[in-house]
Design a protein around this motif. Structure first.
Motif, short mmCIF file in Angstrom:
data_model
loop_
_atom_site.label_atom_id
_atom_site.label_comp_id
_atom_site.label_asym_id
_atom_site.label_seq_id
_atom_site.Cartn_x
_atom_site.Cartn_y
_atom_site.Cartn_z
N VAL A 100 0.67 -1.17 -0.09
CA VAL A 100 -0.08 0.01 0.08
C VAL A 100 0.87 1.18 -0.08
CG1 VAL A 100 -1.82 1.51 1.08
CG2 VAL A 100 -1.77 -1.26 1.28
N VAL A 101 0.68 2.09 -1.09
CA VAL A 101 1.57 3.30 -1.03
C VAL A 101 0.73 4.39 -0.02
CG1 VAL A 101 2.33 5.32 -2.49
CG2 VAL A 101 2.35 3.02 -3.30
N VAL A 102 1.57 5.05 0.79
CA VAL A 102 1.11 6.07 1.59
C VAL A 102 1.60 7.30 0.78
CG1 VAL A 102 0.88 7.15 3.82
CG2 VAL A 102 1.27 4.52 3.49
N PRO A 103 0.71 8.17 0.21
CA PRO A 103 1.01 9.38 -0.51
C PRO A 103 1.66 10.30 0.46
CG PRO A 103 -1.28 8.93 -0.61
CD PRO A 103 -0.88 7.96 0.08
N CYS A 130 6.46 -1.09 7.09
CA CYS A 130 6.61 0.06 6.26
C CYS A 130 8.05 0.68 6.04
CB CYS A 130 5.91 1.27 7.00
SG CYS A 130 3.89 0.67 7.38
N SER A 131 8.09 1.43 5.12
CA SER A 131 9.39 1.80 4.63
C SER A 131 9.28 3.18 3.66
CB SER A 131 10.22 0.93 3.99
OG SER A 131 11.29 1.39 3.43
N PHE A 132 10.16 3.94 3.78
CA PHE A 132 10.31 4.98 2.62
C PHE A 132 10.81 4.78 1.62
CE2 PHE A 132 10.31 8.00 6.43
CZ PHE A 132 9.07 8.74 6.16
N ASP A 133 11.49 3.38 1.44
CA ASP A 133 11.82 2.87 -0.07
C ASP A 133 10.82 2.48 -0.89
OD1 ASP A 133 14.53 3.43 0.79
OD2 ASP A 133 14.76 1.50 1.89
N VAL A 134 10.13 3.23 -1.53
CA VAL A 134 8.97 2.92 -2.48
C VAL A 134 9.44 2.24 -3.78
CG1 VAL A 134 6.79 3.90 -3.41
CG2 VAL A 134 7.58 4.79 -1.36
N PRO A 135 8.97 0.92 -4.04
CA PRO A 135 9.63 0.52 -5.09
C PRO A 135 8.84 1.38 -6.37
CG PRO A 135 8.55 -1.26 -3.77
CD PRO A 135 8.23 0.12 -3.19
N GLU A 136 9.98 1.36 -7.58
CA GLU A 136 9.51 2.07 -8.73
C GLU A 136 8.26 1.70 -9.39
OE1 GLU A 136 11.95 3.20 -12.63
OE2 GLU A 136 13.23 3.10 -10.90
N TYR A 137 7.70 0.51 -9.17
CA TYR A 137 6.70 0.11 -10.00
C TYR A 137 5.34 0.44 -9.16
CZ TYR A 137 6.69 -3.73 -6.58
OH TYR A 137 6.91 -4.60 -5.49
N LEU A 138 5.64 0.96 -7.85
CA LEU A 138 4.38 1.63 -7.34
C LEU A 138 4.28 3.22 -7.24
CD1 LEU A 138 4.64 -0.53 -3.80
CD2 LEU A 138 2.78 -0.70 -5.93
N THR A 139 5.25 3.81 -7.76
CA THR A 139 5.17 5.12 -7.64
C THR A 139 4.34 5.83 -8.96
OG1 THR A 139 7.18 5.43 -9.13
CG2 THR A 139 7.66 5.43 -6.50
N THR A 140 3.77 6.74 -8.71
CA THR A 140 2.87 7.52 -9.94
C THR A 140 3.57 8.47 -10.78
OG1 THR A 140 2.32 9.33 -8.05
CG2 THR A 140 0.97 7.20 -8.45
N HIS A 141 4.80 8.74 -10.67
CA HIS A 141 5.77 9.68 -11.60
C HIS A 141 6.03 8.92 -12.72
CE1 HIS A 141 5.91 11.82 -7.68
NE2 HIS A 141 6.59 10.94 -7.09
#
Length: 141
Positions: A100-103, A130-141
Motif C-alpha cells: 500500500v502506497v502512503v502518498p 513500512c518503509s520510505f523505500d517505495v519500489p519504482e513500480y508503485l510510484t505514480t511519477h
C-alpha cells in the motif's frame, strides 16, 4: 640452614604485578565493548522510528477479501511511503498480501483502508512493515 632458594631453579609462586595490570585492562576493555554492543542493539530496537504504523481495524468482506484499515504516522509527511499488509486465515497462515502506497501530503498521521485479496477465507489482518523505500513500480511519477 638458609631459607633462600637458588635463583632460576624453582618457579615463582606469585605473578608479577605487570601481568595482573594487563589482565585488569583486558577485562575492562571487554566490559566496555559488551556495554557498547548492548547500547547499539537497544538503540536499534527501541529508538523512535521514522514511520509508525498499526492496523486499526479489519473487516471480512467475503471468503476471498479482507478490508484492512491502517494508521500511518510519519516524521516527514512530504515523503511517500509503502506499507505491506497481509491477510491470515484462522490457522494463522498467510493467505494474502498487498503493498500500500502512503502518498505524500500535509498530515503526519493518515488512515488508509485497502482491500486484500485472499486465497482462502480470511480470519484476520496484520501489518508486515513500512518503509520510505517505495519500489519504482508503485510510484505514480
Amino acid at each position: 640452614m638458609s631459607s633462600t632458594l637458588p635463583p632460576g631453579r624453582y618457579s615463582s609462586t606469585t605473578k608479577p604485578a605487570r601481568s595482573r595490570r594487563s589482565m585488569a585492562w583486558v577485562a575492562g576493555a571487554v566490559v566496555v565493548l559488551v556495554g557498547v554492543i548492548v547500547a547499539v542493539v537497544a538503540y536499534q530496537k527501541f529508538a523512535k522510528s521514522e514511520i509508525d504504523a498499526e492496523i486499526t481495524s479489519f473487516e471480512i468482506v467475503d471468503d476471498s477479501t479482507l478490508d484492512l484499515t491502517l494508521k500511518v504516522t510519519r516524521e516527514d509527511p512530504s515523503r511517500e511511503a509503502v506499507c505491506i499488509v497481509r491477510a491470515r486465515s484462522k490457522d494463522g497462515s498467510e493467505t494474502g498480501r498487498r503493498e500500500v502506497v502512503v502518498p505524500s501530503g500535509d498530515d503526519q498521521t493518515v488512515l488508509i483502508t485497502t482491500p486484500v485479496p485472499t486465497s482462502r477465507p480470511p480470519g484476520m489482518g496484520d501489518l508486515y512493515g513500512c518503509s520510505f523505500d517505495v519500489p519504482e513500480y508503485l510510484t505514480t511519477h
